[in-house]
Design an enzyme around this catalytic site. Structure first.
Site, short mmCIF file in Angstrom:
data_model
loop_
_atom_site.label_atom_id
_atom_site.label_comp_id
_atom_site.label_asym_id
_atom_site.label_seq_id
_atom_site.Cartn_x
_atom_site.Cartn_y
_atom_site.Cartn_z
N ASP A 1 53.09 13.65 13.57
CA ASP A 1 53.41 12.97 12.33
C ASP A 1 54.81 12.39 12.47
OD1 ASP A 1 53.33 12.15 9.66
OD2 ASP A 1 52.34 14.00 9.02
N HIS B 1 47.33 16.60 3.27
CA HIS B 1 48.34 17.49 2.70
C HIS B 1 48.88 17.01 1.35
CE1 HIS B 1 50.43 14.29 4.74
NE2 HIS B 1 51.54 14.59 4.08
N ASP B 2 48.59 15.76 0.99
CA ASP B 2 49.06 15.20 -0.28
C ASP B 2 47.97 15.15 -1.36
OD1 ASP B 2 51.68 14.67 0.51
OD2 ASP B 2 51.18 12.69 1.30
N ASP C 1 54.01 8.03 8.71
CA ASP C 1 54.20 8.25 7.29
C ASP C 1 54.70 6.99 6.59
OD1 ASP C 1 54.40 10.44 5.19
OD2 ASP C 1 56.47 9.72 5.15
N GLU D 1 50.02 5.28 7.43
CA GLU D 1 49.76 5.60 6.02
C GLU D 1 50.18 4.39 5.18
OE1 GLU D 1 50.91 9.03 2.73
OE2 GLU D 1 52.44 8.35 4.15
#
Length: 534
Positions: free
Chosen positions: A97, A313-314, A197, A239
């Site tokens: 990430d 995870h969000d 990200d 993302e």
């Protein structure tokens, strides 16, 4: 030319919550290494590893203070190298990430940048006050203004997330060169690529209040590809919260030399008021979900590539969000898996999804860890919202739902740790855990295992055309076709029985989530029933 990532199945690990090896209550790299045989049994071919870099943990590792060091509570660089090597032995690649829109305010660059005369000042975005106040109206994703006054210099710096996450100035070529050097450091260690990200924010133009998809964004990505991952056989996924199919095609068209694929979130915002924030809830309209997923399946054609996901995870746990985490937990979790994994694209499984882990209900602010949820709670309380309404939004959409520790067994703390976990384990772990799933041949785990196996063994799952069929509103009904072969996927996205007509010639049920009856002509789908028919 085909790429390995087009045939991959990716498993996301949130390291803090996966497996603790040393009893401090925090998951770590050695814990992940211990669990590699489990992931190998599931069949996945890549791990997306949420950030493990050095960080003060204001936003659980998405605030990086040193890109080339490992957070001490996760382990050391030696542990990281061991994870890469041992995963490779099992044909599993580690996708890192990468957070390059911002750093931590404790990163050496920003510490230096606080001095207006430092060469690092221009690594970040600084503006003078306007009429004694913030430079403009840009708001942080974590509530409040995105501008923070630096008392020492009298200027404001931009932070689209926490005040401790200052945004990098991508217009500065020296910043870009430093980032590319860091990316190559990791690529040379043999990683399988990067998940990037909020990558759509790096081209921002703050003075014009342009945040995502800025005019230089694609120039930066093409430069990044040339200088870093374009020289390696790796996967890159960006993302991009607001991407349209046309924008996704721009990112992932192989001829443009940018990214392998993007995460788009059009489906993920369908249960919120479109005029408001994610906390303003509305019921999911299955017809809208179907339209969005079908659009993304057909719009990219052969020019782009889809990512397929329900969870990360969000996002809250999908079986609690759009399935039924009570009576039909197993059936709805399997339906959601079959529906997604039979589509065209690269599927992503979030840790615990494969055993049907659920959201965890909280009853007070004291139980909440997530900075986004905590900030919203305080902001809405001050605005006069009732606490019960705020907690309902957090229990439905809060990020802690995805971050409760992985449920390995019915032992204390779900087998996650011998100590006190950093975030409370979901109390349903005695029933919902890996050990129980592996012992039950009819568990959700084995449905995921079978779906991964089908993708490896049948080219139609990877390359087949996607053809939607007419069906009742709450039924997904689509075909995958490759040359002379054709598979139908039928999924009842509801608790009510639904009638569908199976065309002649489709007789062999390859996979289903109920004991199979005859599939000829008109059939009645049971609650959350799904099947793949050849």
């Amino acid at each position: 030319m085909t790429k390995w990532w087009q045939q991959a199945v990716v498993y996301q690990i949130y390291p803090r919550s996966f497996q603790d090896s040393d009893g401090d209550g925090i998951g770590d790299l050695q814990g992940i290494i211990q669990r590699l045989p489990y992931l190998h049994k599931l069949g996945i071919t890549a791990i997306w590893l949420s950030p493990v870099y050095a960080s003060p943990n204001d936003d659980n590792g998405y605030d990086i203070s040193d890109y080339q060091a490992i957070m001490t509570e996760f382990g050391t660089m030696v542990d990281m190298e061991e994870l890469i090597a041992k995963a490779k032995d099992l044909d599993i690649r580690i996708v890192m990430d990468l957070v390059v829109n911002h750093t931590s305010d404790e990163h050496a660059w920003f510490v230096e940048a606080r001095n207006p005369k430092s060469p690092y000042r221009d690594y970040y975005i600084w503006r003078d006050p306007v009429a004694g106040d913030v430079p403009n109206g840009i708001r942080s994703n974590f509530s409040g203004s995105a501008w923070q006054l630096d008392e020492g210099s009298g200027q404001y710096y931009l932070h689209l997330f926490s005040q401790k996450q200052p945004d990098l100035n991508w217009e500065n070529p020296t910043v870009r060169a430093a980032i590319y050097q860091m990316m190559n450091f990791w690529l040379e260690k043999g990683i399988g690529g990067f998940r990037m990200d909020v990558i759509d924010l790096i081209g921002k133009q703050p003075d014009q209040e342009i945040l995502s998809n800025g005019p230089k964004l694609h120039d930066y990505l093409q430069e990044m590809q040339r200088e870093t991952f374009g020289n390696y056989d790796v996967m890159t996924v960006g993302e991009t919260w607001g991407a349209t199919p046309a924008e996704a095609m721009a990112y992932s068209d192989p001829e443009r030399n940018e990214l392998s694929m993007v995460f788009q979130f059009e489906h993920a915002v369908l249960d919120q008021d479109p005029a408001k924030e994610k906390w303003d809830l509305r019921p999911l309209n299955v017809g809208e979900l179907k339209a969005v997923l079908y659009k993304w399946q057909t719009a990219l054609g052969t020019k782009g590539w889809n990512s397929l996901f329900w969870n990360n995870h969000d996002l809250p746990r999908i079986v609690s969000r759009w399935g039924n985490d009570g009576k039909y937990r197993v059936a709805s979790a399997k339906m959601l898996a079959i529906l997604l994994h039979m589509m065209k694209g690269t599927p992503y499984i979030y840790q615990g999804e494969e055993i049907g882990m659920t959201n965890r209900t909280v009853t007070s602010l004291a139980e909440i860890d997530d900075i986004e949820s905590r900030n919203m709670y305080q902001e809405r309380l001050a605005e006069g919202y009732a606490e019960a309404e705020i907690l309902r939004s957090i229990n439905t959409k809060g990020r802690d739902n995805a971050r409760t520790p992985m449920q390995w067994s019915a032992e204390a703390q779900a087998g996650f740790t011998t100590g006190t976990p950093w975030l409370a384990v979901n109390p349903n772990y005695p029933e919902i855990n890996v050990a129980a799933a592996l012992a039950d041949p009819d568990s959700i785990f084995y449905t995921y295992q079978k779906l991964i196996q089908l993708r490896k063994e049948h080219a139609i799952v990877v390359w087949g055309d996607f053809i939607p069929h007419e069906a009742p509103e709450k039924v997904f009904f689509y075909e995958r076709r490759l040359a002379e072969e054709s598979w139908l996927v039928v999924a009842n996205f509801s608790e009510e029985p639904q009638m569908v007509t199976i065309p002649a010639g489709y007789t062999e049920v390859i996979l289903g989530n109920y004991p199979q009856t005859a599939v000829v002509g008109q059939i009645t789908l049971r609650p959350f029933e799904a099947m793949v028919i050849k």
